[in-house]
Scaffold this active site. Sequence first.
Site, PDB file in Angstrom:
ATOM      1  N   ASP A   1      15.481  -3.882 -19.894  1.00 30.64           N
ATOM      2  CA  ASP A   1      16.279  -4.870 -20.733  1.00 30.64           C
ATOM      3  C   ASP A   1      17.157  -5.734 -19.781  1.00 30.64           C
ATOM      4  O   ASP A   1      17.917  -5.266 -19.208  1.00 30.64           O
ATOM      5  CB  ASP A   1      16.941  -4.046 -21.664  1.00 30.64           C
ATOM      6  CG  ASP A   1      17.907  -4.912 -22.741  1.00 30.64           C
ATOM      7  OD1 ASP A   1      17.821  -6.007 -22.268  1.00 30.64           O
ATOM      8  OD2 ASP A   1      18.217  -4.623 -23.447  1.00 30.64           O
ATOM      9  N   HIS A   2      16.586  -7.033 -19.540  1.00 30.10           N
ATOM     10  CA  HIS A   2      17.441  -8.022 -18.560  1.00 30.10           C
ATOM     11  C   HIS A   2      18.851  -8.029 -19.037  1.00 30.10           C
ATOM     12  O   HIS A   2      19.678  -8.442 -18.087  1.00 30.10           O
ATOM     13  CB  HIS A   2      16.726  -9.215 -18.321  1.00 30.10           C
ATOM     14  CG  HIS A   2      16.751  -9.988 -16.938  1.00 30.10           C
ATOM     15  ND1 HIS A   2      17.822  -9.618 -16.253  1.00 30.10           N
ATOM     16  CD2 HIS A   2      15.914 -10.586 -16.505  1.00 30.10           C
ATOM     17  CE1 HIS A   2      17.626 -10.190 -15.220  1.00 30.10           C
ATOM     18  NE2 HIS A   2      16.508 -10.874 -15.181  1.00 30.10           N
TER      19      HIS A   2
END
Length: 427
Positions: free
Chosen positions: A399-400
């Site tokens: 999850d950036h």
Amino acid sequence: MEKLIDVCVPDIGDFQQVEVIEVLVAPGEQIVIDQPLITLESDKASMEIPAEVAGKVVEVKVRLGDKIGEGEVFLLLEASSTTTSSSETAPAPVPMPDQNTAHVTAPRQAFEVNELKPVMDDQSQRKEHASPSVRRFARELGADIGRIEGTGPKGRILKDDVKSWIKRTLSAPGSGLSAPSGSGIPPVPEIDFSQFGSTEIVALSRIKRISGTHLHRSWLNLPMVTVHEEVDITALEDFRKSIKEEAAQEGVRVTSLAFIMKSLEDALRIFPHFNASLGSDGQSLICKKFFNIGVAVDTSNGLVVPVIRDVEQKSVYQISAELAELSAKARDGKLTPTDLSGGCMTISSLGGIGCTAFTPIVNAPEVAILGVSQARMQPVWNGNEFVPRLMLPLDLSFDHRVIDGAEAGRFLVRLCQTLGDIRRLLL
Ligand code: CAO
């Protein structure tokens, strides 16, 4: 003559007597398969019990506040003629008390379990406390449940609390409530394929329907990136083969996944942001101090993710044995909600099947997932010559919002270093 059915509480994991906090149907009501019937709540989680059979409710045998446990009858149902859902979750019937009344235990895997998770906000740490149906209701209306105060028992958020919050938010000047419906994503066109040839409609299994919603939610909510790397596991495989017989004498099949899990736990310890979940306000991280790793298991009915708990406290043999036990349970449809909850990060291995790489979807609210593809012998340049080495491809999706690319790269490099020389786990 219509068949009367006693609907019983299924296996609810470690919980004994749990409170009925919602009765979601009433006598006379027609219900369909999978419709939530009641909600139970322990001090740790709330769970909905869905209908395994369609029909008309004859009698509700519990009231709000009652405490009930596994096997207890909570509903009398007049089943419609074609009722039971797909066979994979068909329960073992409890002995019938008379000719006209059958017992049905609601399916084990169909619960929506909501752990009562802490939510961080600016002022304090408090519990977000709501049943699955209220959460669903809030989601449908675009309400952020983390911001709603509960007025129910023990501060539980009720449907009315959600309604009042929506009213307040809508009437507040300048407030920006997200659109209650319609994501703006154009729908996939519906096409009549029979114009091109014969077709058949096949229902998705219950597991596929549940995992589909979960995967879709992760896909739409998380900005995901995947990084790939290959690791030389020649020495690790030699070692694994050398202990195979010794392990077999103890009744264990040592799987390379157990070494990967130990190495993953080491990497999670060094990079704690991977062992975290994003708070519902999107402003803070909930960092976990435990190391529970989920493993995607392929079953004939779809994908399930049982969790091996406290990996740091377990040996490679113990993890291998537990993995074999959990995947057998998964394939027999016998996993309990406890087996499926509490994971920190997931591994999805296609290694036994093939593939050189894939992009696994993060199992939200986790923030990363490790994909494992098939190890293959490859010529590797050692500075002087090409030598045959067994190379294992790894894929890390993350999850950036929580993890930067550089951090992901470092995490994967660390993991590869450990798998390249497993003695590093001793350092
Ligand atoms: N590279 C090469 N060969 C591999 C391998 C790898 N990475 N992983 C396994 N194998 C081979 C090995 O020869 C292994 O046998 P031995 O251990 O006796 O040598 C054999 O495949 C059997 O492996 P397995 O897959 O049955 O067992 P496992 O412990 O490696 O994995 C489990 C267990 C439950 C993860 C696996 O059975 C499974 O279900 N995988 C699919 C998960 C999935 O569908 N993921 C996709 C999610 S995205 O939609």
